[in-house]
Design a protein around this motif. Sequence first.
Motif, PDB file in Angstrom:
ATOM      1  N   VAL A   1      54.300  73.783  34.723  1.00 53.59           N
ATOM      2  CA  VAL A   1      53.355  74.651  35.647  1.00 53.59           C
ATOM      3  C   VAL A   1      51.902  74.363  35.880  1.00 53.59           C
ATOM      4  CG1 VAL A   1      52.511  76.600  34.079  1.00 53.59           C
ATOM      5  CG2 VAL A   1      53.334  77.063  36.596  1.00 53.59           C
ATOM      6  N   ARG A   2      51.447  73.561  34.508  1.00 56.18           N
ATOM      7  CA  ARG A   2      50.088  73.241  34.612  1.00 56.18           C
ATOM      8  C   ARG A   2      49.417  72.648  36.089  1.00 56.18           C
ATOM      9  NH1 ARG A   2      49.984  70.949  30.043  1.00 56.18           N
ATOM     10  NH2 ARG A   2      48.970  72.647  28.403  1.00 56.18           N
ATOM     11  N   PRO A   3      50.206  71.647  36.722  1.00 59.10           N
ATOM     12  CA  PRO A   3      49.497  71.069  37.876  1.00 59.10           C
ATOM     13  C   PRO A   3      49.496  71.890  38.895  1.00 59.10           C
ATOM     14  CG  PRO A   3      51.325  69.505  36.790  1.00 59.10           C
ATOM     15  CD  PRO A   3      51.489  70.975  36.297  1.00 59.10           C
ATOM     16  N   ARG A   4      50.133  72.880  38.833  1.00 53.17           N
ATOM     17  CA  ARG A   4      49.975  73.866  39.993  1.00 53.17           C
ATOM     18  C   ARG A   4      48.846  74.894  39.746  1.00 53.17           C
ATOM     19  NH1 ARG A   4      55.337  76.844  40.423  1.00 53.17           N
ATOM     20  NH2 ARG A   4      56.162  76.073  38.724  1.00 53.17           N
ATOM     21  N   LEU A   5      48.168  74.820  38.511  1.00 56.38           N
ATOM     22  CA  LEU A   5      47.137  75.975  38.401  1.00 56.38           C
ATOM     23  C   LEU A   5      45.798  75.524  38.489  1.00 56.38           C
ATOM     24  CD1 LEU A   5      48.771  77.264  34.802  1.00 56.38           C
ATOM     25  CD2 LEU A   5      49.025  78.005  37.170  1.00 56.38           C
TER      26      LEU A   5
ATOM     27  N   MET B   1      42.422  72.904  45.749  1.00 56.28           N
ATOM     28  CA  MET B   1      41.493  72.101  46.379  1.00 56.28           C
ATOM     29  C   MET B   1      40.133  72.339  46.080  1.00 56.28           C
ATOM     30  SD  MET B   1      41.220  71.747  50.562  1.00 56.28           S
ATOM     31  CE  MET B   1      39.916  73.456  50.693  1.00 56.28           C
ATOM     32  N   ILE B   2      39.492  71.157  45.897  1.00 54.02           N
ATOM     33  CA  ILE B   2      38.092  71.254  45.519  1.00 54.02           C
ATOM     34  C   ILE B   2      37.255  71.608  46.758  1.00 54.02           C
ATOM     35  CG2 ILE B   2      35.902  70.070  44.579  1.00 54.02           C
ATOM     36  CD1 ILE B   2      37.785  68.148  42.898  1.00 54.02           C
ATOM     37  N   LEU B   3      36.239  72.751  46.433  1.00 57.41           N
ATOM     38  CA  LEU B   3      35.530  73.296  47.693  1.00 57.41           C
ATOM     39  C   LEU B   3      34.395  71.910  48.138  1.00 57.41           C
ATOM     40  CD1 LEU B   3      34.268  76.590  46.239  1.00 57.41           C
ATOM     41  CD2 LEU B   3      35.823  76.217  48.091  1.00 57.41           C
TER      42      LEU B   3
ATOM     43  N   ASP C   1      61.920  83.783  33.479  1.00 56.49           N
ATOM     44  CA  ASP C   1      61.102  83.216  34.166  1.00 56.49           C
ATOM     45  C   ASP C   1      59.195  83.076  33.494  1.00 56.49           C
ATOM     46  OD1 ASP C   1      62.783  83.101  36.064  1.00 56.49           O
ATOM     47  OD2 ASP C   1      62.526  85.201  36.668  1.00 56.49           O
ATOM     48  N   LEU C   2      59.418  82.234  32.475  1.00 55.21           N
ATOM     49  CA  LEU C   2      58.090  81.764  31.964  1.00 55.21           C
ATOM     50  C   LEU C   2      57.239  81.031  32.708  1.00 55.21           C
ATOM     51  CD1 LEU C   2      59.252  80.660  28.293  1.00 55.21           C
ATOM     52  CD2 LEU C   2      58.989  83.187  29.142  1.00 55.21           C
ATOM     53  N   ASP C   3      57.548  80.431  33.737  1.00 59.11           N
ATOM     54  CA  ASP C   3      56.565  79.810  34.580  1.00 59.11           C
ATOM     55  C   ASP C   3      56.018  80.671  35.440  1.00 59.11           C
ATOM     56  OD1 ASP C   3      59.099  80.316  35.975  1.00 59.11           O
ATOM     57  OD2 ASP C   3      58.693  78.696  37.423  1.00 59.11           O
ATOM     58  N   GLN C   4      56.653  81.697  35.850  1.00 61.34           N
ATOM     59  CA  GLN C   4      56.086  82.978  36.748  1.00 61.34           C
ATOM     60  C   GLN C   4      55.107  83.623  35.834  1.00 61.34           C
ATOM     61  OE1 GLN C   4      56.469  83.144  40.192  1.00 61.34           O
ATOM     62  NE2 GLN C   4      57.541  81.178  39.851  1.00 61.34           N
ATOM     63  N   GLY C   5      55.371  84.103  34.408  1.00 67.31           N
ATOM     64  CA  GLY C   5      54.543  84.646  33.766  1.00 67.31           C
ATOM     65  C   GLY C   5      53.374  84.021  33.393  1.00 67.31           C
ATOM     66  N   LEU C   6      53.375  82.561  33.239  1.00 63.34           N
ATOM     67  CA  LEU C   6      51.984  81.806  32.997  1.00 63.34           C
ATOM     68  C   LEU C   6      51.145  81.773  34.272  1.00 63.34           C
ATOM     69  CD1 LEU C   6      53.858  78.803  31.052  1.00 63.34           C
ATOM     70  CD2 LEU C   6      52.069  80.499  30.241  1.00 63.34           C
ATOM     71  N   ILE C   7      51.877  81.792  35.535  1.00 59.74           N
ATOM     72  CA  ILE C   7      51.199  81.914  36.883  1.00 59.74           C
ATOM     73  C   ILE C   7      50.440  83.301  36.821  1.00 59.74           C
ATOM     74  CG2 ILE C   7      51.133  82.201  39.147  1.00 59.74           C
ATOM     75  CD1 ILE C   7      53.409  80.137  39.109  1.00 59.74           C
ATOM     76  N   ALA C   8      51.194  84.373  36.495  1.00 61.85           N
ATOM     77  CA  ALA C   8      50.265  85.683  36.419  1.00 61.85           C
ATOM     78  C   ALA C   8      49.331  85.682  35.131  1.00 61.85           C
ATOM     79  CB  ALA C   8      51.519  86.869  36.116  1.00 61.85           C
ATOM     80  N   ALA C   9      49.485  85.153  34.290  1.00 57.66           N
ATOM     81  CA  ALA C   9      48.367  85.167  33.207  1.00 57.66           C
ATOM     82  C   ALA C   9      47.352  84.513  33.812  1.00 57.66           C
ATOM     83  CB  ALA C   9      49.083  84.333  31.903  1.00 57.66           C
ATOM     84  N   GLU C  10      47.370  83.322  34.526  1.00 59.70           N
ATOM     85  CA  GLU C  10      46.371  82.554  34.765  1.00 59.70           C
ATOM     86  C   GLU C  10      45.459  83.578  35.948  1.00 59.70           C
ATOM     87  OE1 GLU C  10      44.692  79.060  37.805  1.00 59.70           O
ATOM     88  OE2 GLU C  10      46.559  80.185  38.213  1.00 59.70           O
ATOM     89  N   ALA C  11      46.308  84.446  36.799  1.00 63.02           N
ATOM     90  CA  ALA C  11      45.410  85.265  37.595  1.00 63.02           C
ATOM     91  C   ALA C  11      44.563  86.137  36.887  1.00 63.02           C
ATOM     92  CB  ALA C  11      46.514  86.051  38.540  1.00 63.02           C
ATOM     93  N   GLU C  12      45.047  86.719  35.697  1.00 66.53           N
ATOM     94  CA  GLU C  12      44.149  87.626  34.884  1.00 66.53           C
ATOM     95  C   GLU C  12      43.012  86.736  34.345  1.00 66.53           C
ATOM     96  OE1 GLU C  12      44.381  90.695  31.104  1.00 66.53           O
ATOM     97  OE2 GLU C  12      46.387  89.590  31.799  1.00 66.53           O
TER      98      GLU C  12
END
Length: 382
Positions: free
Chosen positions: A120-124, A1-3, A72-83
């Motif tokens: 996964v991109r739409p969730r990032l 969500m945009i601030l 679980d590559l989608d979960q790995g990509l989510i973790a990568a985005e966090a980093e």
Amino acid sequence: MILPDLHLVGARVLLPEGLCDAPLSLSSGRIVEGEVGRVVDLSGYLVLPGIVDIHGDAFEKHLAPRRGAMKDLDQGLIAAEAELAANGITTAILAQFYSWEGGMRGPDFARRVLAALDQVRPRLVTRLLAQLRFETPMLEDYPALQALVAAHAIPYVVFNDHLPHEALAQGKRPPRLTGQALRIGRNPEKHLEYMHALHARMPQLPPALDALCADLSAAGVIMGSHDDRTPETRAEWRARGVRISEFPETLAAAEAAHAAGDAVILGAPNVVRGGSHNGNVSATDLIAMGLCTALASDYHYPSLRRAAFLVSDAGLLPIADAWRLVSAGPAAVLGLTDRGSLTPGQRADILVLDAETRTVRATLSGGCVSYLSGELAARFIS
């Protein structure tokens, strides 16, 4: 969500002309003129443009935290985005191999990663784009590469050649062959046979590469070469429309690229380490000579922020120019004209640092929070 609309005050803000005491307003995911929305006091902080990482493969450790654990590559990509977000990166190019080496560098794994990224991109929040690092000796895979680029709208292809040509030409067994083959579940002798077959077809490579590059260029794909060693090699790539030189290994190659107007991408870890880990030309020296267009994380995301400050602190460049190497510079190479600076109309891609420790406290991508920590969170939320 945009601030919601915000008016940031009290911070030292990095504008194209340098650090200054200026307010910054955000509205609908963009930087705008004038005072809008709720006032947020950022005294004690630095506000800088979000980092654009033009080439990084540190995401691989999230996709395969242990050998063979790559389900679980989608979960790995989510973790990568966090980093990425925790290191102030708002746009990142994930450099994925497409290589004869197999395993996580093989074509099948590349297809899995690209499919997972699309899903996964739409969730990032962080903008994640893909780069394919394609091994040029794989002549039979040229059509498959083009199909993959089209299917996943891949904007960036880099050409590599990691075949041990000298050993193969001399009939020697390449070093680490057995371990490499067993790691990817391939018989070592079959692996060696495949490498010899690729090496034997090298005379067919130039015309095939000419045609491939022409097709990719016509499709609007950005292209780069990797590890250029000589001006002649760079000239060959330039003639094919390949206008990015990633990690040139010698001063001569970097000078030739720069003189011809090609983009020169260097590794931020090279700057942080004080030199190349494998004896190539120093990125710091090339920056001092004005030969660097952009810095890339390569294998270590925190190095981008640290490298920019090291360059500035050493007096090699003013902070605005040093930071441009990790923001506006790579954005321009990628054709992303809507980010890289804190000027009205640009995306609200913002990095907030503790002014004393330079610790990342907040990252916003397109006005959405991707990372927020410490006492600063209360200022944004209250």
